[in-house]
Design an enzyme around this catalytic site. Structure first.
Site: not given
Length: 189
Positions: A79-82, A121, A149, A151
């Site tokens: 995941c690019e956020h976490h 995703q 996920h 996250c």
């Protein structure tokens, strides 16, 4: 990919976490993480067009309206956020050939390469659909992705076992309601 920079910054993260990067269990960790990143983020080295060129292996086949479905391709991403793992991911791809079909293993290779990026995703599905359309010449492409996920499961809300399902439908699969229903039935378990 700058492995030396990754090693340096992983060492700094270990220090920032309050641990000693020189202790026995951590001495080689920055190097191992840099090597792992080179492998798990391999797809970041390539554009969608480059991936399409890498896996452009097709066979002439007259169009008869049949659908090609490859289901449950196992994959993982981050995941690019976490920068957290997206795991237990299954990717299913469907397309309607025009004048050629793609080698089945190439669909799995495309899914792997696209997943080996910092991703969302939803973007994984869109990237796969775009690449498959480019290689096959078909506008009618669909991708279903089901994944967990970390996250969501190992931090924050801590909801272990929650599955995220996304669909990407292009061409007639998106606009023709009857065909869309058939495609979704074929993609779902």
């Amino acid at each position: 990919m700058d492995k030396e920079k990754i090693e340096y910054h992983i060492r700094e993260i270990i220090i920032a976490l309050g641990d000693d990067p020189e202790r026995e269990g951590l001495k080689e960790t920055p190097k191992r993480v840099a090597q792992m990143y080179e492998e798990v983020f391999e797809g970041m080295k390539y554009t969608n067009d480059e991936i399409a060129n890498m896996f452009d292996k097709t066979f002439s086949e007259p169009h008869n309206g049949d659908l090609v479905v490859v289901r449950d391709i196992p994959a993982y991403s981050y995941c690019e956020h976490h920068m957290a793992l997206i795991y237990n991911m299954n990717i299913s791809i469907i397309y309607r050939p025009v004048d050629k079909v793609i080698g089945l293993s190439k669909l799995a290779r495309i899914a792997d390469m696209v997943s080996k990026r910092l991703q969302l995703q939803e973007r994984i599905g869109a990237d796969i659909a775009s690449i498959v359309a480019k290689i096959t010449g078909s506008d009618d492409v669909g991708v279903l992705i089901e994944a967990e996920h970390s996250c969501m499961s190992s931090r924050g809300i801590n909801k272990i076992g929650t599955v995220t399902r996304t669909t990407t439908l292009r061409g007639a699969f998106e606009h023709d309601k009857m065909l869309r229903q058939e495609v979704l039935l074929l993609l779902m378990k």
